[in-house]
Design a protein around this motif. Structure first.
Motif, PDB file in Angstrom:
ATOM      1  N   GLU A  24       0.834  -1.207   0.000  1.00  9.31           N
ATOM      2  CA  GLU A  24       0.000   0.000   0.000  1.00  9.31           C
ATOM      3  C   GLU A  24       0.866   1.254   0.000  1.00  9.31           C
ATOM      4  O   GLU A  24       0.595   2.208  -0.728  1.00  9.31           O
ATOM      5  N   ASN A  28       0.946   3.805  -3.462  1.00  8.34           N
ATOM      6  CA  ASN A  28       0.038   4.931  -3.267  1.00  8.34           C
ATOM      7  C   ASN A  28       0.798   6.137  -2.728  1.00  8.34           C
ATOM      8  O   ASN A  28       1.887   6.002  -2.189  1.00  8.34           O
ATOM      9  N   TYR A  54      -7.623   6.853  -7.807  1.00  2.00           N
ATOM     10  CA  TYR A  54      -8.301   6.006  -6.821  1.00  2.00           C
ATOM     11  C   TYR A  54      -7.930   6.511  -5.434  1.00  2.00           C
ATOM     12  O   TYR A  54      -6.742   6.608  -5.097  1.00  2.00           O
ATOM     13  N   SER A  56      -8.075   6.081  -1.279  1.00  2.00           N
ATOM     14  CA  SER A  56      -8.179   4.947  -0.348  1.00  2.00           C
ATOM     15  C   SER A  56      -7.622   5.316   1.023  1.00  2.00           C
ATOM     16  O   SER A  56      -7.095   6.410   1.211  1.00  2.00           O
ATOM     17  N   SER A  57      -7.753   4.393   1.940  1.00  6.90           N
ATOM     18  CA  SER A  57      -7.179   4.528   3.293  1.00  6.90           C
ATOM     19  C   SER A  57      -7.615   5.807   3.996  1.00  6.90           C
ATOM     20  O   SER A  57      -6.857   6.378   4.780  1.00  6.90           O
ATOM     21  N   LEU A  89     -13.573   5.732  -5.406  1.00  7.67           N
ATOM     22  CA  LEU A  89     -13.208   5.144  -4.124  1.00  7.67           C
ATOM     23  C   LEU A  89     -14.184   4.023  -3.811  1.00  7.67           C
ATOM     24  O   LEU A  89     -15.215   3.881  -4.470  1.00  7.67           O
TER      25      LEU A  89
END
Length: 131
Positions: A24, A28, A54, A56-57, A89
Protein backbone atom coordinates in the motif's frame (compact mmCIF):
# COMPACT_ATOMS: atom_id res chain seq x y z
CA UNK A 1 -1.84 -0.11 15.23
CA UNK A 2 -3.71 2.97 13.94
CA UNK A 3 -5.62 0.80 11.47
CA UNK A 4 -6.78 -1.55 14.23
CA UNK A 5 -8.11 1.35 16.38
CA UNK A 6 -9.75 3.18 13.54
CA UNK A 7 -11.06 0.60 11.15
CA UNK A 8 -14.02 -1.60 12.03
CA UNK A 9 -13.09 -4.69 9.97
CA UNK A 10 -16.68 -5.08 8.77
CA UNK A 11 -16.71 -1.58 7.30
CA UNK A 12 -13.07 -1.22 6.25
CA UNK A 13 -12.02 -4.79 5.50
CA UNK A 14 -9.58 -6.96 7.38
CA UNK A 15 -6.42 -5.31 8.77
CA UNK A 16 -3.45 -5.52 6.43
CA UNK A 17 -0.48 -7.70 7.24
CA UNK A 18 3.06 -6.33 7.02
CA UNK A 19 3.54 -7.20 3.32
CA UNK A 20 0.17 -5.72 2.33
CA UNK A 21 1.01 -2.54 4.26
CA UNK A 22 4.34 -2.28 2.46
CA UNK A 23 2.55 -2.70 -0.87
CA UNK A 24 0.00 0.00 0.00
CA UNK A 25 2.79 2.40 0.90
CA UNK A 26 4.80 1.61 -2.23
CA UNK A 27 1.86 1.87 -4.63
CA UNK A 28 0.04 4.93 -3.27
CA UNK A 29 0.67 8.49 -2.15
CA UNK A 30 -0.08 7.87 1.53
CA UNK A 31 -0.54 10.74 3.95
CA UNK A 32 -0.68 10.82 7.73
CA UNK A 33 -2.65 13.56 9.46
CA UNK A 34 -1.20 14.66 12.78
CA UNK A 35 -3.13 16.71 15.34
CA UNK A 36 -1.37 17.94 18.47
CA UNK A 37 1.41 15.39 17.99
CA UNK A 38 -0.94 12.41 17.61
CA UNK A 39 -1.76 10.40 14.50
CA UNK A 40 -5.34 11.44 13.76
CA UNK A 41 -6.01 10.10 10.26
CA UNK A 42 -4.70 8.57 7.08
CA UNK A 43 -5.56 9.24 3.46
CA UNK A 44 -4.13 7.95 0.20
CA UNK A 45 -4.51 8.14 -3.54
CA UNK A 46 -2.92 6.75 -6.65
CA UNK A 47 -2.90 7.71 -10.28
CA UNK A 48 -3.82 4.77 -12.49
CA UNK A 49 -2.32 4.08 -15.90
CA UNK A 50 -5.58 5.20 -17.55
CA UNK A 51 -5.26 8.65 -15.93
CA UNK A 52 -7.98 8.05 -13.34
CA UNK A 53 -7.44 8.45 -9.60
CA UNK A 54 -8.30 6.01 -6.82
CA UNK A 55 -8.71 7.34 -3.26
CA UNK A 56 -8.18 4.95 -0.35
CA UNK A 57 -7.18 4.53 3.29
CA UNK A 58 -9.36 7.45 4.37
CA UNK A 59 -9.75 6.82 8.07
CA UNK A 60 -9.96 9.04 11.15
CA UNK A 61 -9.16 7.85 14.67
CA UNK A 62 -12.40 7.82 16.72
CA UNK A 63 -10.87 10.29 19.21
CA UNK A 64 -10.55 12.86 16.40
CA UNK A 65 -13.84 12.40 14.56
CA UNK A 66 -16.44 15.15 14.03
CA UNK A 67 -13.71 17.82 13.66
CA UNK A 68 -13.68 18.15 9.87
CA UNK A 69 -10.50 16.10 9.48
CA UNK A 70 -12.00 13.64 6.96
CA UNK A 71 -13.40 16.51 4.87
CA UNK A 72 -10.03 18.31 4.94
CA UNK A 73 -8.24 15.10 3.96
CA UNK A 74 -10.68 14.52 1.10
CA UNK A 75 -10.30 18.09 -0.15
CA UNK A 76 -6.53 17.63 -0.08
CA UNK A 77 -6.77 14.35 -2.04
CA UNK A 78 -9.14 15.92 -4.56
CA UNK A 79 -6.67 18.75 -5.10
CA UNK A 80 -3.87 16.20 -5.57
CA UNK A 81 -6.01 14.35 -8.15
CA UNK A 82 -7.10 17.54 -9.91
CA UNK A 83 -7.10 17.07 -13.65
CA UNK A 84 -8.03 13.39 -13.52
CA UNK A 85 -11.05 12.65 -15.68
CA UNK A 86 -12.36 10.18 -13.12
CA UNK A 87 -11.87 9.83 -9.37
CA UNK A 88 -13.27 6.86 -7.49
CA UNK A 89 -13.21 5.14 -4.12
CA UNK A 90 -14.68 2.11 -2.37
CA UNK A 91 -16.69 2.14 0.85
CA UNK A 92 -19.07 -0.10 2.78
CA UNK A 93 -22.76 0.58 2.08
CA UNK A 94 -23.37 0.81 5.86
CA UNK A 95 -20.70 3.51 6.32
CA UNK A 96 -23.34 6.23 6.19
CA UNK A 97 -21.12 9.01 7.53
CA UNK A 98 -18.51 8.37 4.84
CA UNK A 99 -21.11 8.12 2.09
CA UNK A 100 -22.66 11.42 3.21
CA UNK A 101 -19.24 13.09 3.14
CA UNK A 102 -18.40 11.70 -0.29
CA UNK A 103 -21.81 12.73 -1.70
CA UNK A 104 -21.29 16.26 -0.35
CA UNK A 105 -18.06 16.38 -2.37
CA UNK A 106 -19.71 15.33 -5.63
CA UNK A 107 -19.35 11.56 -5.52
CA UNK A 108 -22.20 9.26 -6.54
CA UNK A 109 -22.65 5.53 -6.06
CA UNK A 110 -21.78 3.87 -9.34
CA UNK A 111 -22.12 0.20 -8.43
CA UNK A 112 -22.23 -2.34 -5.63
CA UNK A 113 -19.83 -5.26 -5.42
CA UNK A 114 -20.41 -8.23 -3.16
CA UNK A 115 -17.43 -9.66 -1.22
CA UNK A 116 -15.12 -6.99 -2.68
CA UNK A 117 -12.18 -7.60 -0.31
CA UNK A 118 -12.87 -11.32 0.13
CA UNK A 119 -14.22 -10.71 3.64
CA UNK A 120 -17.86 -11.51 2.86
CA UNK A 121 -18.89 -7.85 3.03
CA UNK A 122 -20.31 -5.76 0.17
CA UNK A 123 -18.79 -2.48 -0.96
CA UNK A 124 -20.01 0.36 -3.13
CA UNK A 125 -17.94 2.06 -5.79
CA UNK A 126 -18.38 5.82 -5.70
CA UNK A 127 -17.13 8.02 -8.50
CA UNK A 128 -16.73 11.69 -9.19
CA UNK A 129 -16.42 12.96 -12.70
CA UNK A 130 -14.09 15.82 -13.44
CA UNK A 131 -15.77 19.23 -12.97
Amino acid sequence: MHEQRVADPRLYGPPLDRDACASEIANNCLYFVEVDGALAATAAWKLREDGSAYLSSIAVDPAFRRRGIARAAMLFLLEEARGCARIDLITHPDNTAAIALYRSLGFAIESRKEDFFGDGEPRVVMQRAAP
